[in-house]
Structures are given as structure tokens and as C-alpha cells.
Design a protein around this motif. Sequence first.
Motif, PDB file in Angstrom:
ATOM      1  N   ASP A   7       0.847  -1.192   0.000  1.00 15.85           N
ATOM      2  CA  ASP A   7       0.000   0.000   0.000  1.00 15.85           C
ATOM      3  C   ASP A   7       0.878   1.235   0.000  1.00 15.85           C
ATOM      4  OD1 ASP A   7      -2.389   1.463   0.034  1.00 15.85           O
ATOM      5  OD2 ASP A   7      -2.448   1.536   2.227  1.00 15.85           O
ATOM      6  N   ILE A   8       0.373   2.287  -0.616  1.00 16.98           N
ATOM      7  CA  ILE A   8       1.104   3.548  -0.651  1.00 16.98           C
ATOM      8  C   ILE A   8       0.071   4.670  -0.657  1.00 16.98           C
ATOM      9  CG2 ILE A   8       1.322   3.640  -3.164  1.00 16.98           C
ATOM     10  CD1 ILE A   8       4.266   4.627  -2.611  1.00 16.98           C
ATOM     11  N   ALA A   9       0.299   5.698   0.165  1.00 17.00           N
ATOM     12  CA  ALA A   9      -0.660   6.803   0.251  1.00 17.00           C
ATOM     13  C   ALA A   9       0.075   8.076   0.643  1.00 17.00           C
ATOM     14  CB  ALA A   9      -1.737   6.489   1.285  1.00 17.00           C
ATOM     15  N   LYS A  26       5.385  13.766   2.249  1.00 14.56           N
ATOM     16  CA  LYS A  26       5.737  12.484   2.860  1.00 14.56           C
ATOM     17  C   LYS A  26       4.692  11.475   2.418  1.00 14.56           C
ATOM     18  CE  LYS A  26       8.142  14.395   6.778  1.00 14.56           C
ATOM     19  NZ  LYS A  26       8.156  14.609   8.205  1.00 14.56           N
ATOM     20  N   VAL A  27       5.184  10.315   2.021  1.00 18.13           N
ATOM     21  CA  VAL A  27       4.323   9.242   1.550  1.00 18.13           C
ATOM     22  C   VAL A  27       4.469   8.060   2.501  1.00 18.13           C
ATOM     23  CG1 VAL A  27       3.897   7.627  -0.346  1.00 18.13           C
ATOM     24  CG2 VAL A  27       4.489  10.007  -0.848  1.00 18.13           C
ATOM     25  N   LYS A  28       3.330   7.522   2.922  1.00 17.98           N
ATOM     26  CA  LYS A  28       3.337   6.344   3.791  1.00 17.98           C
ATOM     27  C   LYS A  28       3.328   5.104   2.900  1.00 17.98           C
ATOM     28  CE  LYS A  28       0.457   3.930   7.123  1.00 17.98           C
ATOM     29  NZ  LYS A  28      -0.824   3.993   7.840  1.00 17.98           N
ATOM     30  N   ALA A  29       4.332   4.278   3.075  1.00 13.42           N
ATOM     31  CA  ALA A  29       4.425   3.022   2.329  1.00 13.42           C
ATOM     32  C   ALA A  29       4.286   1.867   3.317  1.00 13.42           C
ATOM     33  CB  ALA A  29       5.756   2.933   1.594  1.00 13.42           C
ATOM     34  N   VAL A  30       3.458   0.919   2.968  1.00 11.75           N
ATOM     35  CA  VAL A  30       3.270  -0.273   3.794  1.00 11.75           C
ATOM     36  C   VAL A  30       3.881  -1.444   3.041  1.00 11.75           C
ATOM     37  CG1 VAL A  30       1.620  -1.773   4.959  1.00 11.75           C
ATOM     38  CG2 VAL A  30       1.138   0.683   4.756  1.00 11.75           C
ATOM     39  N   LEU A  31       4.794  -2.125   3.719  1.00  9.93           N
ATOM     40  CA  LEU A  31       5.497  -3.261   3.122  1.00  9.93           C
ATOM     41  C   LEU A  31       5.291  -4.491   3.983  1.00  9.93           C
ATOM     42  CD1 LEU A  31       8.253  -0.847   3.135  1.00  9.93           C
ATOM     43  CD2 LEU A  31       7.994  -2.011   0.991  1.00  9.93           C
ATOM     44  N   THR A  32       5.323  -5.637   3.335  1.00 14.46           N
ATOM     45  CA  THR A  32       5.353  -6.886   4.089  1.00 14.46           C
ATOM     46  C   THR A  32       6.639  -7.606   3.752  1.00 14.46           C
ATOM     47  OG1 THR A  32       4.150  -8.125   2.397  1.00 14.46           O
ATOM     48  CG2 THR A  32       2.848  -7.161   4.193  1.00 14.46           C
ATOM     49  N   ARG A  41       4.906  -6.834   8.964  1.00 14.93           N
ATOM     50  CA  ARG A  41       4.410  -5.626   8.294  1.00 14.93           C
ATOM     51  C   ARG A  41       5.236  -4.422   8.743  1.00 14.93           C
ATOM     52  NH1 ARG A  41      -1.427  -4.023   6.909  1.00 14.93           N
ATOM     53  NH2 ARG A  41      -1.343  -1.765   6.946  1.00 14.93           N
ATOM     54  N   HIS A  42       5.643  -3.611   7.770  1.00  9.63           N
ATOM     55  CA  HIS A  42       6.410  -2.398   8.039  1.00  9.63           C
ATOM     56  C   HIS A  42       5.664  -1.202   7.471  1.00  9.63           C
ATOM     57  CE1 HIS A  42       9.933  -4.859   9.013  1.00  9.63           C
ATOM     58  NE2 HIS A  42       9.720  -5.522   7.883  1.00  9.63           N
ATOM     59  N   GLU A  43       5.568  -0.133   8.227  1.00 14.11           N
ATOM     60  CA  GLU A  43       5.007   1.117   7.735  1.00 14.11           C
ATOM     61  C   GLU A  43       6.120   2.160   7.804  1.00 14.11           C
ATOM     62  OE1 GLU A  43       1.410   2.185   9.757  1.00 14.11           O
ATOM     63  OE2 GLU A  43       0.457   0.274   9.288  1.00 14.11           O
ATOM     64  N   ILE A  44       6.464   2.741   6.658  1.00 10.50           N
ATOM     65  CA  ILE A  44       7.539   3.727   6.629  1.00 10.50           C
ATOM     66  C   ILE A  44       7.033   5.013   5.988  1.00 10.50           C
ATOM     67  CG2 ILE A  44       9.373   1.991   6.580  1.00 10.50           C
ATOM     68  CD1 ILE A  44       9.660   2.516   3.576  1.00 10.50           C
ATOM     69  N   MET A  45       7.632   6.117   6.390  1.00 11.07           N
ATOM     70  CA  MET A  45       7.336   7.417   5.787  1.00 11.07           C
ATOM     71  C   MET A  45       8.510   7.767   4.884  1.00 11.07           C
ATOM     72  SD  MET A  45       4.393   8.297   6.867  1.00 11.07           S
ATOM     73  CE  MET A  45       4.103  10.033   6.827  1.00 11.07           C
ATOM     74  N   VAL A  46       8.204   8.056   3.634  1.00 12.08           N
ATOM     75  CA  VAL A  46       9.226   8.354   2.644  1.00 12.08           C
ATOM     76  C   VAL A  46       9.128   9.845   2.279  1.00 12.08           C
ATOM     77  CG1 VAL A  46      10.145   7.780   0.370  1.00 12.08           C
ATOM     78  CG2 VAL A  46       8.986   6.012   1.728  1.00 12.08           C
ATOM     79  N   PRO A  47      10.160  10.634   2.599  1.00 10.91           N
ATOM     80  CA  PRO A  47      10.135  12.043   2.184  1.00 10.91           C
ATOM     81  C   PRO A  47      10.411  12.147   0.684  1.00 10.91           C
ATOM     82  CG  PRO A  47      12.154  11.567   3.392  1.00 10.91           C
ATOM     83  CD  PRO A  47      11.343  10.306   3.382  1.00 10.91           C
ATOM     84  N   VAL A  48       9.611  12.944  -0.018  1.00 14.92           N
ATOM     85  CA  VAL A  48       9.741  13.084  -1.468  1.00 14.92           C
ATOM     86  C   VAL A  48       9.564  14.541  -1.882  1.00 14.92           C
ATOM     87  CG1 VAL A  48       9.022  10.743  -2.059  1.00 14.92           C
ATOM     88  CG2 VAL A  48       7.298  12.497  -1.764  1.00 14.92           C
ATOM     89  N   TRP A  49       9.997  14.839  -3.106  1.00 17.44           N
ATOM     90  CA  TRP A  49       9.774  16.162  -3.690  1.00 17.44           C
ATOM     91  C   TRP A  49       9.623  16.001  -5.184  1.00 17.44           C
ATOM     92  CZ3 TRP A  49      13.052  17.754  -7.470  1.00 17.44           C
ATOM     93  CH2 TRP A  49      14.301  17.128  -7.539  1.00 17.44           C
ATOM     94  N   MET A  50       8.997  16.980  -5.810  1.00 13.83           N
ATOM     95  CA  MET A  50       8.898  16.991  -7.267  1.00 13.83           C
ATOM     96  C   MET A  50       8.715  18.424  -7.732  1.00 13.83           C
ATOM     97  SD  MET A  50       5.048  15.594  -8.099  1.00 13.83           S
ATOM     98  CE  MET A  50       4.950  16.203  -9.768  1.00 13.83           C
ATOM     99  N   ASP A  51       9.221  18.682  -8.927  1.00 16.10           N
ATOM    100  CA  ASP A  51       9.014  19.981  -9.550  1.00 16.10           C
ATOM    101  C   ASP A  51       7.628  19.982 -10.177  1.00 16.10           C
ATOM    102  OD1 ASP A  51      11.505  20.998  -8.837  1.00 16.10           O
ATOM    103  OD2 ASP A  51      12.467  20.176 -10.621  1.00 16.10           O
ATOM    104  N   ILE A  52       6.918  21.086 -10.037  1.00 19.30           N
ATOM    105  CA  ILE A  52       5.577  21.201 -10.591  1.00 19.30           C
ATOM    106  C   ILE A  52       5.553  22.287 -11.657  1.00 19.30           C
ATOM    107  CG2 ILE A  52       4.440  20.330  -8.518  1.00 19.30           C
ATOM    108  CD1 ILE A  52       3.807  23.223  -7.751  1.00 19.30           C
ATOM    109  N   SER A  53       4.526  22.235 -12.496  1.00 19.56           N
ATOM    110  CA  SER A  53       4.383  23.238 -13.543  1.00 19.56           C
ATOM    111  C   SER A  53       2.948  23.736 -13.555  1.00 19.56           C
ATOM    112  CB  SER A  53       4.777  22.659 -14.902  1.00 19.56           C
ATOM    113  OG  SER A  53       3.985  21.541 -15.205  1.00 19.56           O
ATOM    114  N   ALA A  54       2.755  24.871 -14.177  1.00 15.91           N
ATOM    115  CA  ALA A  54       1.413  25.449 -14.284  1.00 15.91           C
ATOM    116  C   ALA A  54       0.486  24.453 -14.966  1.00 15.91           C
ATOM    117  CB  ALA A  54       1.472  26.749 -15.080  1.00 15.91           C
TER     118      ALA A  54
END
Length: 85
Positions: A7-9, A26-32, A41-54
Motif C-alpha cells: 500500500d502507498i498513500a 511524505k508518503v506512507k508506504a506499507v510493506l510486508t 508488516r512495516h510502515e515507513i514514511m518516505v520524504p519526497v519532492w517533485m518539480d511542478i508546472s502550471a
Amino acid sequence: MSLELIDIALAERQPHPTLSERMTGKVKAVLTETIGGQEIRHEIMVPVWMDISAGMSDEDIELGLMVKAADIVGRLKQHMGPVAG
């Protein structure tokens, strides 16, 4: 041992404090993980970034952040490699 993303959210997102065309979050990823026949079961928070455009919708941004996190988890799985259990 096997490690699977089940799962990912998106947990949170916000504009970058100084770069106007960047979104962070931050994205929560659930791994088994299966070790010796036992599933853990592991629940981890993954810090992320992305460039956005209009013109990008909220859904585009959320999906982009989750795809970045899934890519990070995929690289982690690759780096770990198969381990005899």
C-alpha cells in the motif's frame, strides 16, 4: 526473505519553503516482509519532492509524489537483494 509493497498513500504535502516550483511531501508506504515463513508488516514514511508546472492538478501532484516514493522503495528492494531465510 521477500519484501513487497502492499500500500502507498500520500500522508502530507506542502509547497517548498523557498523554491516556488517545487512540492514536498511524505508518503506512507506499507510493506510486508516474509522471514522464515512469518509475515512482518512495516510502515515507513518516505520524504519526497517533485518539480511542478502550471496546469498540474492536485491529483497530478499527489500521483507524482507517490510514484517518486514507489521508485525509492523499489531501489531499496533492489539494494537489499535476495537473502536466504
